[in-house]
Design a protein around this motif. Structure first.
Motif, PDB file in Angstrom:
ATOM      1  N   LYS A  37      -5.048 -12.585  -1.547  1.00  0.00           N
ATOM      2  CA  LYS A  37      -5.441 -13.895  -1.037  1.00  0.00           C
ATOM      3  C   LYS A  37      -6.161 -14.721  -2.090  1.00  0.00           C
ATOM      4  O   LYS A  37      -6.049 -15.943  -2.123  1.00  0.00           O
ATOM      5  N   ARG A  92      -5.617  -0.822   1.516  1.00  0.00           N
ATOM      6  CA  ARG A  92      -4.737  -1.915   1.950  1.00  0.00           C
ATOM      7  C   ARG A  92      -5.534  -3.191   2.170  1.00  0.00           C
ATOM      8  O   ARG A  92      -5.136  -4.271   1.767  1.00  0.00           O
ATOM      9  N   LYS A  93      -6.682  -3.061   2.822  1.00  0.00           N
ATOM     10  CA  LYS A  93      -7.516  -4.228   3.085  1.00  0.00           C
ATOM     11  C   LYS A  93      -8.001  -4.863   1.786  1.00  0.00           C
ATOM     12  O   LYS A  93      -7.958  -6.087   1.628  1.00  0.00           O
ATOM     13  N   ASN A 116      -5.100  -6.672   0.109  1.00  0.00           N
ATOM     14  CA  ASN A 116      -4.822  -7.942   0.784  1.00  0.00           C
ATOM     15  C   ASN A 116      -5.858  -9.000   0.419  1.00  0.00           C
ATOM     16  O   ASN A 116      -5.523 -10.171   0.249  1.00  0.00           O
TER      17      ASN A 116
END
Length: 132
Positions: A131, A123-124, A127
Motif C-alpha cells: 500500500k 501477509r499483513k 500488504n
C-alpha cells in the motif's frame, strides 16, 4: 385487536440509529415512519412489545423506549484480532524476517518453517508495504 408483529433485528437497528441521530427531545411514531418510510401502524405494532401505550397514543414519545431497544438488540463490538496486534510489533517485512528467520549473526536460516499465525502476520506486513 391488531395482530402482533415481530420486530426484526435489522429493522430494530435501523430504528435505533435514526432515534440516536434525532436532535429533538421528542420523537413520535409519525416522525420515525417518515424517516424510515414504513407505515405508522406497522411501526406502532412492532414497538408495542416494549410499551403497549404506543398503539393507543399517537403523541407517545418513543425515545423513552430507546434504552430498552438498545439493550435487547445490543451490538457486540468485535475484539481486535491477535494478528493485527502482533503485526504492529514489526516495522516492516525485513524487520519480521530479521526477528523470526535469522540465526545468530544475521544469516537467514533456510530450514525455518513459519506457523500459520506467523504467515498471517507476514501477509499483513506485506500488504501494508504494498500500500505504501
Amino acid at each position: 385487536m391488531p395482530r402482533k408483529v415481530r420486530l426484526t433485528r435489522e429493522r430494530a437497528l435501523k430504528y435505533i440509529s435514526i432515534m440516536e441521530e434525532w436532535s429533538k427531545e421528542e420523537m413520535k411514531v409519525k416522525d420515525l415512519a417518515f424517516k424510515v418510510g414504513i407505515y405508522e401502524d406497522v411501526i406502532a405494532n412492532e414497538l408495542a412489545n416494549f410499551d403497549p401505550l404506543i398503539r393507543l397514543y399517537p403523541d407517545y414519545n418513543i425515545l423513552q423506549i430507546l434504552p430498552e431497544l438498545k439493550k435487547k438488540y445490543q451490538i457486540k463490538k468485535r475484539k481486535q484480532s491477535a494478528v493485527t496486534t502482533k503485526a504492529d510489533e514489526y516495522t516492516s517485512v525485513a524487520d519480521f524476517v530479521y526477528k523470526n528467520m535469522t540465526m545468530p549473526g544475521g544469516i537467514i536460516d533456510p530450514n525455518i518453517s513459519l506457523d500459520k499465525e506467523q504467515l498471517k502476520i507476514l501477509r499483513k506486513l506485506a500488504n501494508q508495504e504494498l500500500k505504501k
